[in-house]
Design a protein around this motif. Structure first.
Motif, PDB file in Angstrom:
ATOM      1  N   MET A   5       0.787  -1.221   0.000  1.00  0.00           N
ATOM      2  CA  MET A   5       0.000   0.000   0.000  1.00  0.00           C
ATOM      3  C   MET A   5       0.826   1.282   0.000  1.00  0.00           C
ATOM      4  O   MET A   5       0.456   2.264  -0.646  1.00  0.00           O
ATOM      5  N   THR A   6       1.944   1.261   0.706  1.00  0.00           N
ATOM      6  CA  THR A   6       2.722   2.496   0.769  1.00  0.00           C
ATOM      7  C   THR A   6       3.237   2.895  -0.602  1.00  0.00           C
ATOM      8  O   THR A   6       3.453   4.061  -0.871  1.00  0.00           O
ATOM      9  N   GLN A   7       3.426   1.909  -1.477  1.00  0.00           N
ATOM     10  CA  GLN A   7       3.921   2.251  -2.810  1.00  0.00           C
ATOM     11  C   GLN A   7       2.808   2.589  -3.791  1.00  0.00           C
ATOM     12  O   GLN A   7       3.009   3.308  -4.743  1.00  0.00           O
ATOM     13  N   THR A   8       1.610   2.034  -3.563  1.00  0.00           N
ATOM     14  CA  THR A   8       0.526   2.217  -4.532  1.00  0.00           C
ATOM     15  C   THR A   8      -0.529   3.207  -4.055  1.00  0.00           C
ATOM     16  O   THR A   8      -1.098   3.932  -4.856  1.00  0.00           O
ATOM     17  N   GLY A   9      -0.786   3.208  -2.765  1.00  0.00           N
ATOM     18  CA  GLY A   9      -1.865   4.041  -2.222  1.00  0.00           C
ATOM     19  C   GLY A   9      -3.190   3.295  -2.139  1.00  0.00           C
ATOM     20  O   GLY A   9      -4.104   3.727  -1.450  1.00  0.00           O
ATOM     21  N   ARG A  36      -2.755   0.554 -22.707  1.00  0.00           N
ATOM     22  CA  ARG A  36      -1.953   1.771 -22.742  1.00  0.00           C
ATOM     23  C   ARG A  36      -2.747   2.875 -22.046  1.00  0.00           C
ATOM     24  O   ARG A  36      -3.941   3.060 -22.313  1.00  0.00           O
ATOM     25  N   LEU A  37      -2.082   3.572 -21.130  1.00  0.00           N
ATOM     26  CA  LEU A  37      -2.760   4.655 -20.397  1.00  0.00           C
ATOM     27  C   LEU A  37      -2.973   5.838 -21.333  1.00  0.00           C
ATOM     28  O   LEU A  37      -2.030   6.357 -21.912  1.00  0.00           O
ATOM     29  N   VAL A  38      -4.221   6.235 -21.464  1.00  0.00           N
ATOM     30  CA  VAL A  38      -4.549   7.308 -22.397  1.00  0.00           C
ATOM     31  C   VAL A  38      -4.756   8.616 -21.634  1.00  0.00           C
ATOM     32  O   VAL A  38      -4.366   9.675 -22.074  1.00  0.00           O
ATOM     33  N   VAL A  39      -5.383   8.526 -20.475  1.00  0.00           N
ATOM     34  CA  VAL A  39      -5.576   9.727 -19.654  1.00  0.00           C
ATOM     35  C   VAL A  39      -5.657   9.316 -18.184  1.00  0.00           C
ATOM     36  O   VAL A  39      -6.239   8.282 -17.847  1.00  0.00           O
ATOM     37  N   LEU A  40      -5.020  10.117 -17.363  1.00  0.00           N
ATOM     38  CA  LEU A  40      -5.025   9.867 -15.914  1.00  0.00           C
ATOM     39  C   LEU A  40      -5.393  11.177 -15.218  1.00  0.00           C
ATOM     40  O   LEU A  40      -4.876  12.239 -15.548  1.00  0.00           O
ATOM     41  N   ASN A  41      -6.272  11.076 -14.251  1.00  0.00           N
ATOM     42  CA  ASN A  41      -6.750  12.247 -13.528  1.00  0.00           C
ATOM     43  C   ASN A  41      -5.860  12.468 -12.291  1.00  0.00           C
ATOM     44  O   ASN A  41      -6.080  11.871 -11.239  1.00  0.00           O
ATOM     45  N   HIS A  42      -4.862  13.321 -12.464  1.00  0.00           N
ATOM     46  CA  HIS A  42      -3.879  13.508 -11.397  1.00  0.00           C
ATOM     47  C   HIS A  42      -4.503  14.073 -10.124  1.00  0.00           C
ATOM     48  O   HIS A  42      -4.204  13.606  -9.028  1.00  0.00           O
ATOM     49  N   SER A  43      -5.359  15.084 -10.268  1.00  0.00           N
ATOM     50  CA  SER A  43      -5.874  15.698  -9.040  1.00  0.00           C
ATOM     51  C   SER A  43      -6.791  14.723  -8.296  1.00  0.00           C
ATOM     52  O   SER A  43      -6.761  14.654  -7.061  1.00  0.00           O
ATOM     53  N   LEU A  44      -7.563  13.940  -9.040  1.00  0.00           N
ATOM     54  CA  LEU A  44      -8.408  12.945  -8.364  1.00  0.00           C
ATOM     55  C   LEU A  44      -7.534  11.884  -7.687  1.00  0.00           C
ATOM     56  O   LEU A  44      -7.789  11.491  -6.541  1.00  0.00           O
ATOM     57  N   ALA A  45      -6.488  11.441  -8.406  1.00  0.00           N
ATOM     58  CA  ALA A  45      -5.580  10.442  -7.825  1.00  0.00           C
ATOM     59  C   ALA A  45      -5.025  10.953  -6.499  1.00  0.00           C
ATOM     60  O   ALA A  45      -5.022  10.236  -5.489  1.00  0.00           O
ATOM     61  N   LEU A  50      -3.747   8.084  -3.964  1.00  0.00           N
ATOM     62  CA  LEU A  50      -3.063   7.126  -4.843  1.00  0.00           C
ATOM     63  C   LEU A  50      -1.782   7.755  -5.384  1.00  0.00           C
ATOM     64  O   LEU A  50      -1.716   8.966  -5.601  1.00  0.00           O
ATOM     65  N   LYS A  51      -0.790   6.917  -5.605  1.00  0.00           N
ATOM     66  CA  LYS A  51       0.523   7.406  -6.058  1.00  0.00           C
ATOM     67  C   LYS A  51       0.539   7.492  -7.582  1.00  0.00           C
ATOM     68  O   LYS A  51       0.466   6.463  -8.272  1.00  0.00           O
ATOM     69  N   VAL A  52       0.674   8.712  -8.085  1.00  0.00           N
ATOM     70  CA  VAL A  52       0.590   8.931  -9.530  1.00  0.00           C
ATOM     71  C   VAL A  52       1.668   8.162 -10.286  1.00  0.00           C
ATOM     72  O   VAL A  52       1.395   7.550 -11.333  1.00  0.00           O
ATOM     73  N   GLU A  53       2.865   8.169  -9.735  1.00  0.00           N
ATOM     74  CA  GLU A  53       3.963   7.476 -10.423  1.00  0.00           C
ATOM     75  C   GLU A  53       3.660   5.979 -10.591  1.00  0.00           C
ATOM     76  O   GLU A  53       3.895   5.396 -11.645  1.00  0.00           O
ATOM     77  N   TYR A  54       3.106   5.408  -9.543  1.00  0.00           N
ATOM     78  CA  TYR A  54       2.712   3.994  -9.617  1.00  0.00           C
ATOM     79  C   TYR A  54       1.579   3.792 -10.623  1.00  0.00           C
ATOM     80  O   TYR A  54       1.611   2.863 -11.435  1.00  0.00           O
ATOM     81  N   SER A  57       2.811   3.493 -13.963  1.00  0.00           N
ATOM     82  CA  SER A  57       3.756   2.401 -14.228  1.00  0.00           C
ATOM     83  C   SER A  57       3.021   1.209 -14.851  1.00  0.00           C
ATOM     84  O   SER A  57       1.780   1.176 -14.874  1.00  0.00           O
ATOM     85  N   GLU A  58       3.779   0.239 -15.308  1.00  0.00           N
ATOM     86  CA  GLU A  58       3.173  -0.937 -15.934  1.00  0.00           C
ATOM     87  C   GLU A  58       2.183  -1.626 -14.983  1.00  0.00           C
ATOM     88  O   GLU A  58       1.089  -2.023 -15.387  1.00  0.00           O
ATOM     89  N   ASP A  59       2.574  -1.718 -13.711  1.00  0.00           N
ATOM     90  CA  ASP A  59       1.695  -2.356 -12.722  1.00  0.00           C
ATOM     91  C   ASP A  59       0.396  -1.575 -12.536  1.00  0.00           C
ATOM     92  O   ASP A  59      -0.686  -2.162 -12.432  1.00  0.00           O
ATOM     93  N   GLY A  60       0.539  -0.253 -12.450  1.00  0.00           N
ATOM     94  CA  GLY A  60      -0.631   0.595 -12.229  1.00  0.00           C
ATOM     95  C   GLY A  60      -1.595   0.506 -13.400  1.00  0.00           C
ATOM     96  O   GLY A  60      -2.814   0.369 -13.229  1.00  0.00           O
ATOM     97  N   VAL A  61      -1.038   0.578 -14.611  1.00  0.00           N
ATOM     98  CA  VAL A  61      -1.859   0.513 -15.821  1.00  0.00           C
ATOM     99  C   VAL A  61      -2.521  -0.865 -15.924  1.00  0.00           C
ATOM    100  O   VAL A  61      -3.678  -0.982 -16.351  1.00  0.00           O
ATOM    101  N   ALA A  62      -1.803  -1.895 -15.486  1.00  0.00           N
ATOM    102  CA  ALA A  62      -2.369  -3.255 -15.536  1.00  0.00           C
ATOM    103  C   ALA A  62      -3.631  -3.348 -14.675  1.00  0.00           C
ATOM    104  O   ALA A  62      -4.566  -4.095 -14.996  1.00  0.00           O
TER     105      ALA A  62
END
Ligand code: AMP
Ligand code: MG
Length: 488
Positions: A5-9, A36-45, A50-54, A57-62
């Motif tokens: 959780m600390t890495q993903t949120g 493939r990630l097309v759009v990510l809502n940074h402010s909502l994340a 939730l950790k935007v960098e994660y 990442s491939e894991d997050g997109v999966a």
């Protein structure tokens, strides 16, 4: 190895799976070929913790693609029913999977749902998939609604799947990650009363109360208070739709939430020219869900909720029906007072006078008669720049304008504060249909910049910035009405 959780949120705590089994089926998403990630809502994340960098990442997109189940998630498809255009049907998540409930840093519980993740036991003939255009459309419009201050489900991300979905033509496939206070619908209660026991209906109602109306959970007449509370929230919600000219398009009972959030952005669209009869949805041939009908249809849906709750309201059925009718009888008053308050604010009016309703109605009648653009007319009144408006120079409008000015002069507040109130209540920009289409067309061709610019503009609708101007112009008349489609 799953990241912790600390890495993903991600912070899942799933309550829906603890409901009786009739309400859901455990179901994992069907993996997709090349997400493939097309759009990510940074402010909502960020607000979800939730950790935007994660997430990028491939894991997050999966996770967004349904190819990986994050730790703590327990995917399921929800069962529900609904009245679709007046006809009762058994439904359920046919192309959606709740991956779990995430607890935000503030302690709020939100559903994390994938839309388009493959078939479920409720898919009937469908493929459980979604196309890129419609998922981006939901993303754009739901986020615009949020920025306008209207309760709504949110959009966290869209991934393209690298697979085709077969519709009239082959279309690029996509999955939307939707975030909602919950996905409990009027249709969930219709399902419960039709296919569950009284005990199971009660469990569902207790669950909904605990989740959305905890303040009434200890009350003796909590089921009646629950009905009243949903009526209240929906009256407020639909008044907000009317005030900005939002047309939902498919107000079936399965598309009306218990939380009071707007849900299911299929054939919705914003009205340009003010016309109570406006309908965009290609399948709404009778105009059941026309702009001017929305409050009536909301009451129709709430009546279905009330009927479903009758067994819980009182042991004596006649008494229960009477209680339900009384609660429903409040809807009109609640809706009208929200709408009137909102309209007063749109016209810069602070206090109340009996004649206000007439003043408002006269303006709307003029707009309807002269085919004035709804948003731009209120914007022109706010800015005091009426020259470009079709109403400008019309004798009846001049009369109305003088009446409005003298109304403003009768209140204590200054013209400046009136204008300020108007700016907060009249959006400078809305998601115009041609602008949304243009963004979607580019995106489907692989160019996401048009959509990103549009999302940026729509994120601050009350700003009245110079960059909004280009987004306020009306489409070139095409001779054809704008049409929207469901279930695409
Ligand atoms: P909607 O019009 O999006 O509210 O959907 C109405 C019902 O049709 C819901 O039960 C959906 O889950 C189902 N549905 C819509 N599209 C599909 C699809 N492509 N595959 C399976 N079920 C679908
Ligand atoms: Mg739906």
């Amino acid at each position: 190895m799953t990241k912790d959780m600390t890495q993903t949120g991600w912070n899942f705590d799933n309550s829906y799976v603890r409901l009786p089994e009739i309400y859901y089926t455990r179901q994992n998403p069907t993996p997709v070929h090349a997400p493939r990630l097309v759009v990510l809502n940074h402010s909502l994340a960020h607000s979800l913790g939730l950790k935007v960098e994660y997430l990028q990442s491939e894991d997050g997109v999966a996770v967004f693609a349904g190819n990986r189940i994050p730790e703590g998630a327990e995917p399921l498809a929800q069962a529900y029913a609904g009245h679709q255009f007046g006809h009762f049907t058994k439904l359920g998540d046919g192309r959606a999977i709740l991956i779990g409930e995430h607890i935000t840093p503030k302690g709020d519980r939100v559903d994390i749902q994938l839309k388009g993740p493959g078939r479920t036991p409720y898919s009937r003939g469908g493929d459980g998939r979604a196309a890129l255009g419609p998922m981006l459309r939901e993303y754009i419009i739901s986020e615009a609604m949020h920025a306008l201050g209207i309760p709504t489900t949110r959009s966290l991300a869209v991934v393209s799947t690298g697979e085709k979905v077969i519709r009239e033509n082959d279309l690029p496939g996509a999955i939307l990650t939707r975030v909602a206070a919950s996905h409990l619908r009027v249709g969930t209660f219709e399902y419960a009363v039709r296919w569950g026991s009284k005990e199971e209906l009660k469990t569902l109602a207790d669950y909904a109360i605990e989740r959305h109306y905890p303040e009434i959970s200890d009350d003796e007449s909590k089921y009646l208070l629950f009905l009243k509370a949903v009526i209240k929230r929906q009256a407020s919600l639909v008044s907000k739709w009317q005030l900005v000219g939002f047309i939902h398009g498919v107000m079936n009972t399965d598309n009306m939430t218990i939380s009071g959030e707007t849900i299911d952005y299929g054939p919705c669209a914003f009205m340009d020219t003010f016309d109570l009869a406006t309908v965009f949805s290609s399948i709404d041939r009778e105009g059941r869900y026309a702009y001017g009908n929305q409050p009536y249809m909301a009451l129709w849906n709430l009546t279905r909720l009330a009927e479903s709750l009758v067994p819980l309201l009182d042991e004596n059925q006649d008494q229960a029906i009477k209680m339900a009718e009384e609660a429903l009888g409040e809807f009109g008053k609640l809706y009208q007072s929200h709408w009137l308050a909102g309209m007063r604010a749109k016209l810069g009016i602070f206090n109340e006078e009996d004649e206000d309703e007439t003043l408002i109605k006269e303006l709307l009648d003029l707009m309807q008669e002269h085919k004035a653009d709804y948003t731009n007319t209120f914007k022109a009144l706010t800015l005091g720049k009426l020259e470009d408006n079709v109403l400008f120079g019309k004798a009846e409008f001049d009369d109305w304008h003088a009446k409005w000015q003298s109304r403003l002069n009768r209140q204590e507040e200054s013209k400046e504060s009136s204008r300020e109130l108007m700016r907060k209540n009249n959006p400078g920009v809305i998601p115009r249909n041609h602008r949304v289409e243009e963004a979607l067309e580019a995106a489907v061709e692989g160019d996401f910049t048009v959509m990103e610019k549009l999302l940026h503009i729509l994120s601050n609708p009350y700003e009245y910035s110079a960059e909004q101007a280009a987004y306020c112009t009306l489409p070139e008349p095409s001779g054809l009405p704008y049409r929207t489609y469901c279930g695409t």
